[in-house]
Design an enzyme around this catalytic site. Sequence first.
Site, PDB file in Angstrom:
ATOM      1  N   ASP A 192      27.421  31.076  53.131  1.00 33.07           N
ATOM      2  CA  ASP A 192      28.377  31.467  52.358  1.00 33.07           C
ATOM      3  C   ASP A 192      29.464  30.953  52.314  1.00 33.07           C
ATOM      4  OD1 ASP A 192      30.285  32.809  50.959  1.00 33.07           O
ATOM      5  OD2 ASP A 192      30.144  34.793  51.784  1.00 33.07           O
TER       6      ASP A 192
ATOM      7  N   GLY B 200      29.819  29.441  41.821  1.00 34.89           N
ATOM      8  CA  GLY B 200      30.684  30.067  41.303  1.00 34.89           C
ATOM      9  C   GLY B 200      30.143  31.420  40.936  1.00 34.89           C
TER      10      GLY B 200
ATOM     11  N   LEU C 227      42.203  43.087  33.072  1.00 35.82           N
ATOM     12  CA  LEU C 227      43.440  42.729  33.902  1.00 35.82           C
ATOM     13  C   LEU C 227      43.825  44.231  34.359  1.00 35.82           C
ATOM     14  CD1 LEU C 227      45.064  41.187  35.400  1.00 35.82           C
ATOM     15  CD2 LEU C 227      46.522  41.055  33.537  1.00 35.82           C
TER      16      LEU C 227
ATOM     17  N   ASN D  46      39.069  34.081  28.109  1.00 39.80           N
ATOM     18  CA  ASN D  46      38.028  35.130  27.765  1.00 39.80           C
ATOM     19  C   ASN D  46      38.550  36.550  28.242  1.00 39.80           C
ATOM     20  OD1 ASN D  46      35.455  35.930  26.451  1.00 39.80           O
ATOM     21  ND2 ASN D  46      34.132  35.544  28.269  1.00 39.80           N
TER      22      ASN D  46
ATOM     23  N   TYR E 241      38.126  34.638  36.432  1.00 35.46           N
ATOM     24  CA  TYR E 241      37.508  33.772  36.170  1.00 35.46           C
ATOM     25  C   TYR E 241      37.996  32.544  35.521  1.00 35.46           C
ATOM     26  CZ  TYR E 241      33.033  31.144  34.772  1.00 35.46           C
ATOM     27  OH  TYR E 241      32.047  30.314  34.550  1.00 35.46           O
TER      28      TYR E 241
ATOM     29  N   LYS F 235      38.605  28.631  36.614  1.00 37.00           N
ATOM     30  CA  LYS F 235      37.841  27.372  36.189  1.00 37.00           C
ATOM     31  C   LYS F 235      39.131  26.517  35.471  1.00 37.00           C
ATOM     32  CE  LYS F 235      33.927  28.229  36.993  1.00 37.00           C
ATOM     33  NZ  LYS F 235      33.074  27.506  38.048  1.00 37.00           N
TER      34      LYS F 235
END
Length: 440
Positions: free
Chosen positions: A255, A283, A290, A340, A346, A350
Site C-alpha cells: 500500500d 487510483g 461534497l 463530475n 477524485y 486528477k
Amino acid sequence: MTDRLLHFVQHPFGRRIARLFNLPQPVPLPRRQNAWVDEELAGRSVLAIAPGSAAPLPSLLAAIVAQGGTPSGDGPVRTLVIDATGCRDLAGLRALFEQAQLALGRLAPGGRALALTSAGVMSAAEAACLHAVQGFVRALAKEAGRRGATANALVLQEGAASMESLAGALRFFGTDRSAYVSGQVLSWRKDVEPRIDDERAPVALVTGAAGGIGAATARRLALDGMRVLCVDVPAARQPLEALAREIGGSLLAADLTAPGAVDELLDAVRRLHGVDVLVHNAGITRDRTLARMSPAEWDSVMAVNLAAILAIDARLDDTGLLNAGAREICLSSISGIAGNAGQTNYSASKAALIGYVGARAATLDERGGTINAVAPGFIETAMTRRMPLMVREAGRRLNSLKQGGTPADVAEAIAFLASPGAHPLTGQVLRVCGQSLLGA
C-alpha cells in the site's frame, strides 16, 4: 463487458431498428495492440494532401515511406495526412475545405486522419487561420466518428517537421493503435536523440497493476521487451503474482500510502538498476456529494491519487533512480478536465496531475526525459460494470465513436508515450476517450 448495442446494430435487422428509433449505431473499431514494428504503416493506403501549399512537406512524404505506407491511388484511404502548415490565410482555409471534402469521401470506415499545423506565425491573421485548422479537425472528428474513423491534429513547433519526428507521430496517430483517440490537438516539439542503454532491457514500473488498465499496461510494455515491476496493494497479491509470472516481470505488494512503503518501492527499483518508464496508474474513488463527503473520503482519495505520486517522484529524484531519458506517465481522467458530480475529491486529484505534468516537464527535460498525462474516458472495466445501466449507457454513447474504450486502448496510448518516437510530447494530456463530449 459486452456492449449489446454495438453487436446488435451490426446485423441488418438491428440497423433498421436503430434507425427507426434514432438509436446510436456504433461500428467496431479496428485496433492494433501488438508490439511495435519497424514499419507501422505497412499494408495501409495513405493519402497526403497539402491545402495552401504546392505539395506536402518532403519530410512528411519521406516519413510515410519510411513507415511502409502505400500510396492510395484512386482507392479507399486508411490513413489521411493533411499538411495544413500552409493554411495561413482565407484562401488556404478554402483549399482545406475543398481538398479535405474530397479526401473524406475516400476515407475508409475505421480510417485515421492526422492534420499538421504550425506554431510559427508572423501575424494575427496567420494565427487565426492556423488556429481555425484545429477547430476544423475537432469538428471533422465528430463527423468521422460515425464510421469508426478518427481525426487528430499536431501543432508543429520550430524544428519539429523532420522526417524522424513525423515518423514517430505517424506510428501512433496514423494507425489503428490510436483507435479510441480522436479530436485531440497536441503540441509536437523538435525531436532529440533518445538516451537509450542498449546493455539492458528498459525497466518499467506500473502501479495499480493487478487488473484493468494497470494489467493491460504491464502486458503491453512487456511486449516491447521491458522488464516490468508490477505494484499493487497486498489484497491484490494473487492476481499480481499471476500477472508477474505471465509477463516475466517482478512484483511488489504494498500500500503506497502506508509508512515505509515508498522505501520498499525504492529497494525494488534499486535492484532493477533504476526506472526507465514510470506509470502512475494506481487510483481510487470514494464518490459522494461534497455536502455529504467525509474528511476520510477526501483524504483517502488524495493520499492514493496524488500524495503517493508526489512522494514517489521526490524520492526517485533524490536517489537518482529515475534514469536519464525516463518516460513518466500519470493516469488522469476526463473527470479531471470536466469535473463530475459526486467526485469533487477524485476530480480535484486528477486535475492536480494535469497541473503536475505541465510543471514537472521542464525538470525531466533537463535529463532528456518526458512526462505526460493520459486521461481516459469511459473504459470498459470492472468499475464501469458496476455502474447503473442508464449511467453506463450514457458513458458509452456520449462520445464521437458512440462506444466505450478498452483497457488495451489506454495501454496502447501509454506504450506510445513510453516509446522513443513520442519524445516530442511532454507536459501534455492525451485523452483516450473517443472524443468524449465531457470537457470537449
